[in-house]
Design an enzyme around this catalytic site. Structure first.
Site, short mmCIF file in Angstrom:
data_model
loop_
_atom_site.label_atom_id
_atom_site.label_comp_id
_atom_site.label_asym_id
_atom_site.label_seq_id
_atom_site.Cartn_x
_atom_site.Cartn_y
_atom_site.Cartn_z
N ARG A 17 8.74 -7.24 -11.11
CA ARG A 17 9.77 -7.85 -10.25
C ARG A 17 10.22 -9.21 -10.79
NH1 ARG A 17 7.13 -8.20 -4.68
NH2 ARG A 17 5.39 -8.64 -6.04
N ASN A 35 8.76 -3.91 -4.41
CA ASN A 35 7.78 -2.85 -4.59
C ASN A 35 7.90 -1.87 -3.44
OD1 ASN A 35 6.66 -3.94 -6.92
ND2 ASN A 35 4.99 -4.95 -5.84
#
Length: 89
Positions: A17, A35
């Site tokens: 990320r 996520n």
């Protein structure tokens, strides 16, 4: 252009990320990354077609040495959502 992307493989716990956000910001793209419970990562990426395609190519190649992208599902649309920046959810 808007691309909604689901990425699977070794993509959680490896800085995915953060790396995706940094690359998106470098390219001037907006959107978000998060996520998912199933171990995949979901993203909305918005910007010019050329830059979104460059971003997706970079993601597929792996944004760092630890991650391994096994599959990417990409849905593209011309209808943008007007994100102001790129964030981690």
């Amino acid at each position: 252009m808007l691309a909604h992307v689901i990425v699977s493989g070794r993509v959680q716990g490896v800085g995915f990320r953060y790396s995706a956000m940094n690359r998106a910001i470098q390219l001037g793209l907006t959107g978000w990354v998060q996520n998912k419970i199933d171990g995949s990562v979901e993203m909305d990426v918005e910007g010019s077609e050329e830059l979104v395609e460059e971003f997706l190519t970079d993601v597929k190649a792996g944004l760092n040495q630890v991650m391994k992208v096994e599959n990417m599902t990409i849905n593209k649309s011309e209808a943008e959502k007007g994100y102001m920046k790129f964030t981690i959810k």
